[in-house]
Design a protein around this motif. Structure first.
Motif, PDB file in Angstrom:
ATOM      1  N   ALA A   1      86.075 -42.432  39.910  1.00  0.00           N
ATOM      2  CA  ALA A   1      85.778 -42.398  38.649  1.00  0.00           C
ATOM      3  C   ALA A   1      85.817 -43.291  38.065  1.00  0.00           C
ATOM      4  CB  ALA A   1      87.617 -41.688  37.360  1.00  0.00           C
ATOM      5  N   VAL A   2      86.389 -44.725  38.838  1.00  0.00           N
ATOM      6  CA  VAL A   2      85.347 -45.824  37.294  1.00  0.00           C
ATOM      7  C   VAL A   2      84.392 -46.362  38.252  1.00  0.00           C
ATOM      8  CG1 VAL A   2      87.723 -46.097  36.502  1.00  0.00           C
ATOM      9  CG2 VAL A   2      87.125 -46.819  37.678  1.00  0.00           C
ATOM     10  N   PHE A   3      83.739 -45.947  39.121  1.00  0.00           N
ATOM     11  CA  PHE A   3      82.999 -46.675  40.014  1.00  0.00           C
ATOM     12  C   PHE A   3      81.555 -46.510  38.903  1.00  0.00           C
ATOM     13  CE2 PHE A   3      79.497 -47.285  42.164  1.00  0.00           C
ATOM     14  CZ  PHE A   3      79.191 -48.023  43.320  1.00  0.00           C
ATOM     15  N   LEU A   4      81.266 -45.800  38.163  1.00  0.00           N
ATOM     16  CA  LEU A   4      79.935 -45.484  37.537  1.00  0.00           C
ATOM     17  C   LEU A   4      80.460 -46.464  36.572  1.00  0.00           C
ATOM     18  CD1 LEU A   4      78.081 -42.245  38.369  1.00  0.00           C
ATOM     19  CD2 LEU A   4      77.239 -44.981  39.172  1.00  0.00           C
ATOM     20  N   PRO A   5      80.926 -46.306  36.036  1.00  0.00           N
ATOM     21  CA  PRO A   5      81.513 -46.970  34.378  1.00  0.00           C
ATOM     22  C   PRO A   5      81.703 -48.269  34.257  1.00  0.00           C
ATOM     23  CG  PRO A   5      83.433 -45.213  34.650  1.00  0.00           C
ATOM     24  CD  PRO A   5      82.609 -45.279  36.009  1.00  0.00           C
ATOM     25  N   SER A   6      82.594 -48.993  35.767  1.00  0.00           N
ATOM     26  CA  SER A   6      82.526 -50.271  35.939  1.00  0.00           C
ATOM     27  C   SER A   6      80.795 -50.902  36.911  1.00  0.00           C
ATOM     28  CB  SER A   6      83.269 -51.005  37.189  1.00  0.00           C
ATOM     29  OG  SER A   6      83.579 -51.531  37.836  1.00  0.00           O
ATOM     30  N   LEU A   7      79.995 -50.092  37.101  1.00  0.00           N
ATOM     31  CA  LEU A   7      78.752 -50.221  37.460  1.00  0.00           C
ATOM     32  C   LEU A   7      77.814 -51.037  36.381  1.00  0.00           C
ATOM     33  CD1 LEU A   7      77.205 -51.536  40.041  1.00  0.00           C
ATOM     34  CD2 LEU A   7      76.293 -49.288  39.716  1.00  0.00           C
TER      35      LEU A   7
ATOM     36  N   GLY B   1      69.689 -55.456  36.132  1.00  0.00           N
ATOM     37  CA  GLY B   1      70.378 -55.270  36.766  1.00  0.00           C
ATOM     38  C   GLY B   1      70.688 -55.388  38.570  1.00  0.00           C
ATOM     39  N   TRP B   2      69.757 -55.720  39.095  1.00  0.00           N
ATOM     40  CA  TRP B   2      69.453 -55.681  40.768  1.00  0.00           C
ATOM     41  C   TRP B   2      70.308 -57.085  41.274  1.00  0.00           C
ATOM     42  CZ3 TRP B   2      68.185 -52.369  43.686  1.00  0.00           C
ATOM     43  CH2 TRP B   2      67.697 -50.257  42.872  1.00  0.00           C
ATOM     44  N   TRP B   3      70.639 -57.626  40.284  1.00  0.00           N
ATOM     45  CA  TRP B   3      71.809 -59.617  41.061  1.00  0.00           C
ATOM     46  C   TRP B   3      72.512 -58.694  40.575  1.00  0.00           C
ATOM     47  CZ3 TRP B   3      70.485 -63.976  40.875  1.00  0.00           C
ATOM     48  CH2 TRP B   3      69.478 -64.759  40.378  1.00  0.00           C
ATOM     49  N   TYR B   4      73.360 -57.835  40.971  1.00  0.00           N
ATOM     50  CA  TYR B   4      74.476 -57.231  40.971  1.00  0.00           C
ATOM     51  C   TYR B   4      74.497 -57.315  42.708  1.00  0.00           C
ATOM     52  CZ  TYR B   4      78.900 -55.258  41.338  1.00  0.00           C
ATOM     53  OH  TYR B   4      80.113 -54.112  41.255  1.00  0.00           O
TER      54      TYR B   4
ATOM     55  N   ARG C   1      75.914 -56.495  30.923  1.00  0.00           N
ATOM     56  CA  ARG C   1      76.620 -58.286  31.539  1.00  0.00           C
ATOM     57  C   ARG C   1      75.533 -59.420  32.004  1.00  0.00           C
ATOM     58  NH1 ARG C   1      77.222 -61.281  28.397  1.00  0.00           N
ATOM     59  NH2 ARG C   1      78.345 -63.163  29.729  1.00  0.00           N
ATOM     60  N   LEU C   2      74.574 -58.145  32.767  1.00  0.00           N
ATOM     61  CA  LEU C   2      73.927 -59.228  33.781  1.00  0.00           C
ATOM     62  C   LEU C   2      72.605 -59.068  33.055  1.00  0.00           C
ATOM     63  CD1 LEU C   2      73.713 -58.101  37.136  1.00  0.00           C
ATOM     64  CD2 LEU C   2      74.232 -60.424  36.609  1.00  0.00           C
ATOM     65  N   HIS C   3      72.175 -57.897  31.910  1.00  0.00           N
ATOM     66  CA  HIS C   3      71.590 -57.744  31.410  1.00  0.00           C
ATOM     67  C   HIS C   3      71.365 -58.995  30.055  1.00  0.00           C
ATOM     68  CE1 HIS C   3      69.899 -53.315  32.311  1.00  0.00           C
ATOM     69  NE2 HIS C   3      69.979 -54.158  32.676  1.00  0.00           N
ATOM     70  N   ASP C   4      72.777 -59.200  29.402  1.00  0.00           N
ATOM     71  CA  ASP C   4      73.633 -60.010  28.229  1.00  0.00           C
ATOM     72  C   ASP C   4      72.762 -61.264  29.317  1.00  0.00           C
ATOM     73  OD1 ASP C   4      74.269 -60.545  25.460  1.00  0.00           O
ATOM     74  OD2 ASP C   4      75.898 -61.193  26.673  1.00  0.00           O
TER      75      ASP C   4
ATOM     76  N   ARG D   1      81.036 -44.694  27.548  1.00  0.00           N
ATOM     77  CA  ARG D   1      79.405 -44.671  28.437  1.00  0.00           C
ATOM     78  C   ARG D   1      79.417 -45.147  29.576  1.00  0.00           C
ATOM     79  NH1 ARG D   1      77.367 -50.434  25.727  1.00  0.00           N
ATOM     80  NH2 ARG D   1      75.125 -49.534  25.994  1.00  0.00           N
ATOM     81  N   TYR D   2      80.253 -43.280  29.936  1.00  0.00           N
ATOM     82  CA  TYR D   2      80.222 -43.518  31.707  1.00  0.00           C
ATOM     83  C   TYR D   2      78.920 -44.094  32.780  1.00  0.00           C
ATOM     84  CZ  TYR D   2      81.349 -41.385  35.574  1.00  0.00           C
ATOM     85  OH  TYR D   2      81.476 -41.026  36.710  1.00  0.00           O
ATOM     86  N   ALA D   3      77.373 -43.890  32.219  1.00  0.00           N
ATOM     87  CA  ALA D   3      76.159 -44.355  33.244  1.00  0.00           C
ATOM     88  C   ALA D   3      75.426 -44.506  32.016  1.00  0.00           C
ATOM     89  CB  ALA D   3      76.511 -43.267  34.098  1.00  0.00           C
ATOM     90  N   ASP D   4      76.033 -45.748  31.412  1.00  0.00           N
ATOM     91  CA  ASP D   4      74.872 -45.841  30.336  1.00  0.00           C
ATOM     92  C   ASP D   4      74.292 -47.556  30.823  1.00  0.00           C
ATOM     93  OD1 ASP D   4      73.187 -47.241  28.945  1.00  0.00           O
ATOM     94  OD2 ASP D   4      74.760 -47.313  26.731  1.00  0.00           O
ATOM     95  N   PHE D   5      72.793 -47.339  31.520  1.00  0.00           N
ATOM     96  CA  PHE D   5      72.900 -49.203  32.490  1.00  0.00           C
ATOM     97  C   PHE D   5      72.242 -49.582  31.456  1.00  0.00           C
ATOM     98  CE2 PHE D   5      73.949 -46.489  35.807  1.00  0.00           C
ATOM     99  CZ  PHE D   5      74.890 -47.092  36.134  1.00  0.00           C
TER     100      PHE D   5
END
Length: 117
Positions: A57-63, A77-80, A69-72, A10-14
């Motif tokens: 390489a894992v920056f976007l998946p990590s973000l 997501g701006w709380w990040y 997780r914040l959405h849950d 889910r590479y860049a799935d926000f």
């Protein structure tokens, strides 16, 4: 390992929500990988090259998994950006990521626990 690979897929799935288990299992796999790559960099004398390539390489998946997780927990997501506050932001982010998500559907979608069950 499946949680790690699911996040990478889910590479860049926000969009949507991520369970605590998905976030922490990704982190649990990511940290040892970085440690091993750092040791490999020093052994090869390439200092941080391999580690930096992996980190980028894992920056976007990590973000992405962090935002989901914040959405849950019902937060945007701006709380990040709270994590950018020195010291306190890091602690606050750990608390947010460890907080149990909303039991039912929220503005970001259905509960991932209900989908998994």
């Amino acid at each position: 390992m499946n949680y790690y690979l699911d996040v990478i897929k889910r590479y860049a799935d926000f969009q949507g929500r991520a369970r605590r288990q998905e976030y922490w299992m990704f982190l649990l796999w990511n940290i040892p990988i970085v440690i091993v790559l750092t040791i490999l960099d020093y052994a090869l004398g390439s200092y941080p090259v391999i580690t930096w390539i992996y980190t980028l390489a894992v920056f976007l998946p990590s973000l992405g998994v962090s935002v989901r997780r914040l959405h849950d927990t019902g937060k945007s997501g701006w709380w990040y950006l709270v994590s950018l506050i020195p010291f306190i932001g890091f602690i606050w982010m750990i608390i947010l990521m460890a907080t149990e998500g909303d039991a039912g559907p929220n503005a970001y979608g259905p509960s991932p626990k209900q989908i998994a069950a």
